[in-house]
Design a protein around this motif. Structure first.
Motif, mmCIF file in Angstrom:
data_model
loop_
_atom_site.group_PDB
_atom_site.id
_atom_site.type_symbol
_atom_site.label_atom_id
_atom_site.label_comp_id
_atom_site.label_asym_id
_atom_site.label_seq_id
_atom_site.Cartn_x
_atom_site.Cartn_y
_atom_site.Cartn_z
ATOM 1 N N ARG A 6 0.863 -1.184 0.000
ATOM 2 C CA ARG A 6 0.000 0.000 0.000
ATOM 3 C C ARG A 6 0.896 1.229 0.000
ATOM 4 O O ARG A 6 1.941 1.234 0.657
ATOM 5 C CB ARG A 6 -0.915 -0.003 1.218
ATOM 6 C CG ARG A 6 -1.799 -1.252 1.198
ATOM 7 C CD ARG A 6 -2.955 -1.167 2.086
ATOM 8 N NE ARG A 6 -3.741 -0.006 1.691
ATOM 9 C CZ ARG A 6 -4.852 0.355 2.275
ATOM 10 N NH1 ARG A 6 -5.331 -0.325 3.271
ATOM 11 N NH2 ARG A 6 -5.508 1.420 1.889
ATOM 12 N N GLU A 19 -2.341 0.543 -4.167
ATOM 13 C CA GLU A 19 -2.018 -0.771 -3.618
ATOM 14 C C GLU A 19 -1.790 -1.764 -4.734
ATOM 15 O O GLU A 19 -2.220 -1.565 -5.871
ATOM 16 C CB GLU A 19 -3.091 -1.270 -2.667
ATOM 17 C CG GLU A 19 -4.438 -1.526 -3.288
ATOM 18 C CD GLU A 19 -5.460 -2.005 -2.268
ATOM 19 O OE1 GLU A 19 -6.071 -3.055 -2.526
ATOM 20 O OE2 GLU A 19 -5.633 -1.332 -1.235
ATOM 21 N N GLU A 75 0.638 -7.128 4.930
ATOM 22 C CA GLU A 75 0.294 -5.859 4.316
ATOM 23 C C GLU A 75 1.426 -4.911 4.686
ATOM 24 O O GLU A 75 1.674 -4.667 5.858
ATOM 25 C CB GLU A 75 -1.026 -5.321 4.851
ATOM 26 C CG GLU A 75 -1.357 -3.956 4.263
ATOM 27 C CD GLU A 75 -2.569 -3.333 4.923
ATOM 28 O OE1 GLU A 75 -3.650 -3.417 4.338
ATOM 29 O OE2 GLU A 75 -2.407 -2.770 6.021
#
Length: 85
Positions: A6, A19, A75
Motif C-alpha cells: 500500500r 495498492e 500488508e
C-alpha cells in the motif's frame, strides 16, 4: 512469498498506485530488501523510493525498521513521515 503493498500521500501520487499484490522472490526477506527490490522495477520506482528519502514503513499497521523480516501475506505500507488528513 505473497504480500500486499500500500502506498500513501506523495508516494501514491508519484507511482499512480495505491495498492498492489506482489510475489517477492525468496531472497527478499526484510523490509530493506523489499525496498531495494521495488527500486529496481524502473527509474520512477527508484526515484520514488530512493534511500535518501525519509520513507516510513509499516507491516500489519505497525511501524517497522528496515531489518524487520517480511511475513507471508503481510500488508506492507509505505508513506512519507508526514501525511495530511
Amino acid at each position: 512469498m505473497n504480500i500486499k503493498l500500500r502506498f500513501f500521500a506523495s508516494l501514491r501520487e508519484s507511482l499512480e498506485l495505491s495498492e498492489m499484490d506482489l510475489t517477492v522472490p525468496p531472497d527478499v526477506k526484510t523490509i530493506a530488501q523489499l525496498r531495494n527490490y521495488l527500486m529496481n522495477i524502473d527509474a520512477l520506482w527508484a526515484d520514488t523510493l530512493a534511500l535518501k528519502k525519509p520513507i516510513r514503513v509499516a507491516q500489519h499497521q505497525t511501524m517497522v525498521e528496515p531489518d524487520t523480516l517480511l511475513e507471508e501475506g503481510a500488508e506492507v505500507a509505505f508513506f512519507p513521515p508526514v501525511t495530511g488528513g
